[in-house]
Design an enzyme around this catalytic site. Structure first.
Site: not given
Length: 529
Positions: A414, A419-421, A455
């Site tokens: 995860w 990577i941005p999140v 989600h």
């Protein structure tokens, strides 16, 4: 002593012969030599045969064995890089046995199984070719590229989602002018904070309010909800980062309150617009429309006053990524039409009749094509599309993913696959919680629960279906993460990596089957129990 021409020629021939023998001896120390016949020759015969060119050739084998380190040789490859080549040991004529372990034994130190990896790829290709042919023979060719365009144009409920996306500019401008009002001392810092919170709440609540009033449109609604989630994260970062910059600015100026500042010099502004010079932009000079919308369009969720940028656009690289994007989007849509839709249609009745074996068979049949499409989505989104945006904007930080495929724990997966999140969660949730005294586990739990909420938001609202399975699926990642960490520490990282892959391959189809079944029941069989 006088040397005649004949004597000089003899000396040169002797020197040339000696040089050739030295070269052969140096080459003979590591490679394998093969003959046209199968007889064994002595060392002297080998040298003379090599000199005279009697059918001798050198063969290189790239297999690698740590147990044969003495046979290693550094040789430059075609691209100029130095690579290690490995040779089969030289077995003597009189003595050809020595203490050696079998390669599959752990004591041998052998760890190069690239051939088996290639075998797995070949078997995977052959197996899926058979499944593909079976699908064609059973259902025919279902791929219709025009169907997607016709669906968008013919369905009037697609347009409210487009209006939602265009209307998101209102929230962008609100966030921008809230900061400008604070800068001009029209509002206090506390009021600024509350206004940002109100703006974010309205932003995240508008899509459900609008979408739930219309008939279900999963594809269009998912697009608009995705845009609003991204915008929510970006504006959160914009508000929080400017708070940090404002505090640093006040400390550096030795002030308690903001004062109106002079605008940036015209020469600096011209250089910044033209991109001819790299000028460090600091608060409050970052509060400009150009800076704001660059951040909104940039492939990042974390706001900064200035980003690393390339000097020019690589047109060849950009064209390559654009071709990849078009091809992969069409490939993904084709796989959905040809492979996913028939499987889901055949799964409705077994699930409704609670036929366990048939449900498992449908699940396994859905797992492989679903995973293919997920891999295509990953490459298309995180490599092709984000690099297209980054290249157009000359955005230099291209780290959109790490080696998640080598993940030995769910926790690393995860962190690495998006990577941005990950940067946003680390910067705006995890570290701020640690800074106010929360424990690491509590901060990690908050990050997972926030991710689980989004989600569920992206699944339930477009489907008009509230079952919380996506939320529970993300929440279950917490104990699964602990389990993979224990497996990796106690046994091996290979087992942890296999568990990660199994969770990806089987976890998504379970959620898809559950949501599709209940969506079908609600939309097409409202009287079904």
């Amino acid at each position: 002593m006088l040397w005649t021409d004949e004597t000089l020629k003899m000396k040169e021939d002797e020197h040339s012969t000696q040089k050739s023998q030295d070269e052969i001896l140096s080459d003979f120390s590591s490679p394998i030599f093969e003959f046209n016949d199968s007889t064994f020759l002595s060392d002297e015969d080998l040298i003379m045969s090599a000199i005279n060119g009697n059918g001798l050739r050198k063969r290189k084998n790239r297999s690698f064995s740590i147990s044969d380190d003495n046979l290693a040789k550094q040789e430059p490859s075609k691209n100029g890089k130095v690579e290690k080549t490995r040779e089969i040991p030289e077995y003597g004529m009189k003595k050809c046995h020595s203490a050696r372990a079998s390669l599959f034994s752990s004591s041998s130190g052998f760890d190069d199984y690239r051939g088996f990896l290639n075998l797995c790829v070949v078997l995977l290709a052959v197996t899926n070719a058979r499944v593909f042919l079976e699908n064609i023979m059973k259902y025919g060719i279902l791929v219709d590229p025009v169907q997607w365009v016709a669906t968008v144009l013919d369905n009037p409920y697609k347009w409210p989602n487009l209006l939602l996306i265009l209307g998101s500019n209102v929230f962008i401008l609100c966030a921008f002018h809230i900061e400008k009002m604070l800068l001009k001392e029209f509002i206090s810092a506390t009021t600024c904070m509350y206004l940002h919170i109100l703006n974010l709440l309205l932003l995240i609540l508008l899509p459900p309010f609008r979408i739930l009033q219309q008939p279900a449109d999963p594809v269009g609604s998912l697009s608009s909800c995705g845009v609003y989630v991204i915008l929510f994260l970006k504006l959160w970062s914009f508000a929080q980062a400017n708070k940090w910059y404002r505090e640093d600015y006040l400390k550096s100026q030795g002030k308690r309150k903001l004062q109106r500042t002079m605008s940036m010099p015209s020469s600096a502004l011209k250089s910044l617009r033209d991109g001819t010079e790299t000028i460090e932009v600091k608060y409050p000079y970052n509060l400009r429309y150009r800076n704001m919308y660059y951040f909104i369009l940039a492939p990042t969720l974390c706001y900064e006053t200035q980003y690393p940028r390339n000097k020019s656009i690589n047109k060849v690289y950009l064209a390559r990524r654009l071709v990849e994007t078009v091809f992969l989007v069409q490939l993904g849509l084709a796989l959905v039409q040809q492979w996913i839709v028939p499987v889901l249609q055949k799964a409705i009745m077994p699930i409704h009749n609670k036929e366990g074996y048939y449900v498992v068979e449908r699940l396994l049949k859905l797992a492989i094509p679903n995973h293919f499409i997920w891999l295509i989505f990953f490459y298309c989104m995180f490599h092709s599309i984000l690099n297209v945006i980054a290249e157009v904007l000359r955005f230099a930080d291209r780290e959109f993913y790490r080696d998640w495929w080598n993940s030995e724990t769910i926790d690393y997966f995860w962190k690495a696959w998006n990577i941005p999140v990950h940067k946003w969660c680390l910067r705006h949730v995890y570290k701020p919680l640690l800074s106010v005294g929360y424990k690491k586990f509590t901060a990690q739990l908050c990050v997972f629960l926030l991710s689980a909420f989004f989600h569920e938001y992206l699944v339930s609202i477009p489907l008009h279906l509230f079952r919380t399975w996506a939320f529970m699926g993300m929440a279950m990642q917490i104990p699964l993460s602990v389990f993979t960490i224990l497996i990796t520490k106690r046994f091996s990282g290979h087992y942890g990596n296999m568990i990660v892959w199994m969770s990806l391959i089987l976890g998504q189809p379970i959620a898809i089957l559950a949501y599709v079944y209940h969506y079908y029941i609600i939309q097409y069989a409202p009287n079904a129990q």
